[in-house]
Design an enzyme around this catalytic site. Structure first.
Site, PDB file in Angstrom:
ATOM      1  N   GLY A   6      39.934  41.874  29.964  1.00  0.00           N
ATOM      2  CA  GLY A   6      39.428  40.576  30.411  1.00  0.00           C
ATOM      3  C   GLY A   6      38.822  40.673  31.806  1.00  0.00           C
ATOM      4  O   GLY A   6      38.830  41.733  32.439  1.00  0.00           O
ATOM      5  N   LEU A  66      39.586  39.119  34.827  1.00  0.00           N
ATOM      6  CA  LEU A  66      40.538  39.372  35.921  1.00  0.00           C
ATOM      7  C   LEU A  66      41.302  40.672  35.691  1.00  0.00           C
ATOM      8  O   LEU A  66      41.438  41.496  36.605  1.00  0.00           O
ATOM      9  CB  LEU A  66      41.520  38.195  36.047  1.00  0.00           C
ATOM     10  CG  LEU A  66      42.646  38.434  37.054  1.00  0.00           C
ATOM     11  CD1 LEU A  66      42.091  38.586  38.469  1.00  0.00           C
ATOM     12  CD2 LEU A  66      43.663  37.308  36.995  1.00  0.00           C
ATOM     13  N   ASP A  83      48.631  42.949  20.898  1.00  0.00           N
ATOM     14  CA  ASP A  83      48.567  41.514  20.639  1.00  0.00           C
ATOM     15  C   ASP A  83      49.882  40.930  21.154  1.00  0.00           C
ATOM     16  O   ASP A  83      50.952  41.240  20.612  1.00  0.00           O
ATOM     17  CB  ASP A  83      48.421  41.260  19.125  1.00  0.00           C
ATOM     18  CG  ASP A  83      48.241  39.779  18.828  1.00  0.00           C
ATOM     19  OD1 ASP A  83      48.563  38.949  19.700  1.00  0.00           O
ATOM     20  OD2 ASP A  83      47.778  39.462  17.723  1.00  0.00           O
ATOM     21  N   ALA A  98      45.379  35.967  27.941  1.00  0.00           N
ATOM     22  CA  ALA A  98      45.490  34.537  27.630  1.00  0.00           C
ATOM     23  C   ALA A  98      44.347  34.125  26.730  1.00  0.00           C
ATOM     24  O   ALA A  98      43.328  34.814  26.637  1.00  0.00           O
ATOM     25  CB  ALA A  98      45.423  33.717  28.923  1.00  0.00           C
ATOM     26  N   ASP A 129      45.495  25.961  37.271  1.00  0.00           N
ATOM     27  CA  ASP A 129      45.511  24.659  37.955  1.00  0.00           C
ATOM     28  C   ASP A 129      45.510  23.495  36.966  1.00  0.00           C
ATOM     29  O   ASP A 129      45.915  22.390  37.313  1.00  0.00           O
ATOM     30  CB  ASP A 129      44.322  24.543  38.918  1.00  0.00           C
ATOM     31  CG  ASP A 129      42.969  24.826  38.270  1.00  0.00           C
ATOM     32  OD1 ASP A 129      42.924  25.129  37.060  1.00  0.00           O
ATOM     33  OD2 ASP A 129      41.952  24.740  38.976  1.00  0.00           O
ATOM     34  N   TYR A 154      45.365  23.272  26.242  1.00  0.00           N
ATOM     35  CA  TYR A 154      45.399  24.508  27.033  1.00  0.00           C
ATOM     36  C   TYR A 154      46.396  24.365  28.197  1.00  0.00           C
ATOM     37  O   TYR A 154      47.236  25.239  28.423  1.00  0.00           O
ATOM     38  CB  TYR A 154      43.992  24.814  27.562  1.00  0.00           C
ATOM     39  CG  TYR A 154      43.958  25.933  28.587  1.00  0.00           C
ATOM     40  CD1 TYR A 154      44.109  27.267  28.206  1.00  0.00           C
ATOM     41  CD2 TYR A 154      43.771  25.658  29.953  1.00  0.00           C
ATOM     42  CE1 TYR A 154      44.080  28.300  29.144  1.00  0.00           C
ATOM     43  CE2 TYR A 154      43.743  26.680  30.887  1.00  0.00           C
ATOM     44  CZ  TYR A 154      43.899  27.995  30.486  1.00  0.00           C
ATOM     45  OH  TYR A 154      43.883  29.002  31.426  1.00  0.00           O
ATOM     46  N   LYS A 198      49.846  26.559  28.967  1.00  0.00           N
ATOM     47  CA  LYS A 198      50.091  27.310  30.204  1.00  0.00           C
ATOM     48  C   LYS A 198      51.387  26.827  30.864  1.00  0.00           C
ATOM     49  O   LYS A 198      52.121  27.624  31.452  1.00  0.00           O
ATOM     50  CB  LYS A 198      48.905  27.179  31.170  1.00  0.00           C
ATOM     51  CG  LYS A 198      47.614  27.831  30.690  1.00  0.00           C
ATOM     52  CD  LYS A 198      47.714  29.334  30.470  1.00  0.00           C
ATOM     53  CE  LYS A 198      47.544  30.157  31.713  1.00  0.00           C
ATOM     54  NZ  LYS A 198      47.485  31.619  31.421  1.00  0.00           N
TER      55      LYS A 198
HETATM   56  N1  LIG Z   1      38.849  32.191  33.934  1.00  0.00           N
HETATM   57  C1  LIG Z   1      39.240  31.135  34.606  1.00  0.00           C
HETATM   58  O1  LIG Z   1      38.417  30.350  35.103  1.00  0.00           O
HETATM   59  C2  LIG Z   1      40.736  30.882  34.804  1.00  0.00           C
HETATM   60  C3  LIG Z   1      41.158  29.732  35.479  1.00  0.00           C
HETATM   61  C4  LIG Z   1      42.531  29.523  35.692  1.00  0.00           C
HETATM   62  C5  LIG Z   1      43.456  30.438  35.192  1.00  0.00           C
HETATM   63  N2  LIG Z   1      43.010  31.525  34.509  1.00  0.00           N
HETATM   64  C6  LIG Z   1      44.008  32.456  33.975  1.00  0.00           C
HETATM   65  O2  LIG Z   1      43.744  33.762  34.487  1.00  0.00           O
HETATM   66  C7  LIG Z   1      44.064  34.743  33.512  1.00  0.00           C
HETATM   67  C8  LIG Z   1      42.877  35.677  33.294  1.00  0.00           C
HETATM   68  O3  LIG Z   1      41.767  34.937  32.823  1.00  0.00           O
HETATM   69  P1  LIG Z   1      40.371  35.652  32.496  1.00  0.00           P
HETATM   70  O4  LIG Z   1      39.292  34.658  32.722  1.00  0.00           O
HETATM   71  O5  LIG Z   1      40.309  36.970  33.167  1.00  0.00           O
HETATM   72  O6  LIG Z   1      40.513  35.867  30.938  1.00  0.00           O
HETATM   73  P2  LIG Z   1      39.464  36.549  29.926  1.00  0.00           P
HETATM   74  O7  LIG Z   1      38.344  37.213  30.650  1.00  0.00           O
HETATM   75  O8  LIG Z   1      39.119  35.522  28.904  1.00  0.00           O
HETATM   76  O9  LIG Z   1      40.345  37.676  29.249  1.00  0.00           O
HETATM   77  C9  LIG Z   1      41.397  37.349  28.399  1.00  0.00           C
HETATM   78  C10 LIG Z   1      42.133  38.628  28.081  1.00  0.00           C
HETATM   79  O10 LIG Z   1      43.240  38.320  27.218  1.00  0.00           O
HETATM   80  C11 LIG Z   1      43.184  39.191  26.097  1.00  0.00           C
HETATM   81  N3  LIG Z   1      43.802  38.504  24.974  1.00  0.00           N
HETATM   82  C12 LIG Z   1      43.447  37.354  24.362  1.00  0.00           C
HETATM   83  N4  LIG Z   1      44.321  37.061  23.364  1.00  0.00           N
HETATM   84  C13 LIG Z   1      45.251  38.053  23.378  1.00  0.00           C
HETATM   85  C14 LIG Z   1      46.400  38.332  22.584  1.00  0.00           C
HETATM   86  N5  LIG Z   1      46.771  37.541  21.555  1.00  0.00           N
HETATM   87  N6  LIG Z   1      47.111  39.450  22.877  1.00  0.00           N
HETATM   88  C15 LIG Z   1      46.750  40.282  23.870  1.00  0.00           C
HETATM   89  N7  LIG Z   1      45.663  40.087  24.646  1.00  0.00           N
HETATM   90  C16 LIG Z   1      44.924  38.980  24.388  1.00  0.00           C
HETATM   91  C17 LIG Z   1      41.701  39.505  25.886  1.00  0.00           C
HETATM   92  O11 LIG Z   1      41.561  40.697  25.142  1.00  0.00           O
HETATM   93  P3  LIG Z   1      40.178  41.079  24.360  1.00  0.00           P
HETATM   94  O12 LIG Z   1      39.039  40.586  25.205  1.00  0.00           O
HETATM   95  O13 LIG Z   1      40.244  42.584  24.253  1.00  0.00           O
HETATM   96  O14 LIG Z   1      40.251  40.392  23.037  1.00  0.00           O
HETATM   97  C18 LIG Z   1      41.274  39.668  27.341  1.00  0.00           C
HETATM   98  O15 LIG Z   1      41.620  40.951  27.799  1.00  0.00           O
HETATM   99  C19 LIG Z   1      44.522  33.988  32.272  1.00  0.00           C
HETATM  100  O16 LIG Z   1      45.914  33.900  32.257  1.00  0.00           O
HETATM  101  C20 LIG Z   1      43.922  32.605  32.472  1.00  0.00           C
HETATM  102  O17 LIG Z   1      44.651  31.619  31.786  1.00  0.00           O
HETATM  103  C21 LIG Z   1      41.681  31.781  34.306  1.00  0.00           C
END
Ligand SMILES: NC(=O)c1ccc[n+]([C@@H]2O[C@H](COP(=O)([O-])OP(=O)(O)OC[C@H]3O[C@@H](n4cnc5c(N)ncnc54)[C@H](OP(=O)(O)O)[C@@H]3O)[C@@H](O)[C@H]2O)c1
Length: 287
Positions: free
Chosen positions: A14, A16, A50, A74, A111, A133, A137
């Site tokens: 992902g 982050l 997973d 996530a 947030d 969502y 969380k």
């Molecule tokens: N992005 C934002 O704006 C934001 C805001 C607030 C909080 N957050 C939190 O920050 C964290 C990182 O977010 P991000 O934007 O970096 O996420 P992201 O780019 O969407 O990446 C999600 C990651 O989770 C993996 N994933 C999804 N379902 C899964 C499962 N069932 N088992 C194992 N892995 C799984 C995906 O794997 P694949 O891609 O290989 O399928 C990917 O590596 C999350 O906890 C998110 O809730 C994000």
């Protein structure tokens, strides 16, 4: 040669998680996981996982025996509907497995587990989610607390960046504008967007500290989605003038002001947490 401590990063494929793995690999022996998008980044031990599959989580954690687990995996808004299976049950599996091997856990939260009526939320404010969502969380945080793991819950905000690829926060707008589609951005939803590289650095710093509990880690500048979008488009050399500023729809509940008070993180961490204007002024999309 000194052996490095072991770190397990869930969601390493992902946005982050990829940055956490990249920044951590000098000081840590990093194992990172992917689900659907295999990654070839070097100096990282890549594994399929997973998090919904509890037995698979236990097996991997038992095998890696990490000192620290960074749980970024996530299901985010727009990526499906089964938020609870990944964000609540998945977090429970990762937290329990971390506790069982005595690993320190850094869990990524959001947030939007607040209802957005108050703004400037501090760590002691109780979660008040109003979206599926956000509720998932909040359940994820409960699971982490109930697991008994030595844990930090990092609540963060909209994540943006341009390396190694443009983050979702900007890419969809660029694509839609270039395709001639209308782009509407809300003027009344306010967040503290954070640069992915600041957030990842803060997470890696926290991995090596003893702090436990909740920590709000977001950027210094509160912006509406419209103000944020216009800045990102200009940064990427795309004319923002066709963007239509609109209030958010009133028929579906949406948290409005989810700004986070990050003074605890600022006092605790060496990693700076700059606002959007400061970050974008110091960089270019090719830097
Ligand atoms: N992005 C934002 O704006 C934001 C805001 C607030 C909080 N957050 C939190 O920050 C964290 C990182 O977010 P991000 O934007 O970096 O996420 P992201 O780019 O969407 O990446 C999600 C990651 O989770 C993996 N994933 C999804 N379902 C899964 C499962 N069932 N088992 C194992 N892995 C799984 C995906 O794997 P694949 O891609 O290989 O399928 C990917 O590596 C999350 O906890 C998110 O809730 C994000």
């Amino acid at each position: 040669m000194m052996t490095k401590p072991r770190m397990l990063v869930t969601g390493g494929s992902g946005y982050l998680g990829g940055w956490v793995a990249r920044l951590a690999r000098d000081g840590w022996d990093v194992t990172a996981t992917y689900l659907a998008h295999a990654v070839g980044e070097p100096d990282v031990d890549w594994r399929h996982l997973d998090v919904w599959d509890e037995a698979a989580v236990v097996t991997l954690v038992d095998e890696v025996r990490p000192q620290v687990v960074i749980h970024t995996a996530a299901l985010n808004p727009g990526q499906g509907r089964d938020f609870d299976a990944v964000n609540a049950a998945g977090a429970r599996h990762v937290a329990r497995a971390s506790a069982s091997v005595g690993a320190r856990l850094i869990h990524l939260s959001s947030d939007v587990l607040f209802d957005g009526r108050k703004g400037h939320y501090v760590e002691e404010d109780p979660p008040s989610p109003i979206t599926p969502y956000g509720r998932s969380k909040a359940r994820g945080e409960e699971a982490v607390r109930d697991s008994g793991a030595e844990a930090v819950i990092v609540r963060t905000s909209l994540v943006y960046g341009w390396r190694p690829s443009v983050a979702r926060a900007a890419q969809w707008m660029i694509d839609d504008l270039r395709a001639g589609k209308p782009v509407h951005l809300f003027t009344d939803e306010v967040r503290c967007p954070i640069w992915v590289e600041s957030l990842a650095a803060a997470v890696v710093e926290l991995a090596g500290m003893s702090y436990t509990g909740i920590l709000h880690v977001a950027g210094a500048q509160a912006l509406s989605r419209y103000e944020f979008g216009v800045r990102l488009l200009r940064f990427h050399g795309v004319d923002p003038s066709p963007v239509i500023p609109v209030p958010s729809p009133k028929d579906i509940p949406r948290p409005l002001n989810c700004t986070l008070d990050c003074s605890r993180a600022r006092a605790l961490l060496r990693t700076p947490l700059p606002g959007v204007d400061e970050v974008l002024a110091a960089h270019s999309p090719s830097s």
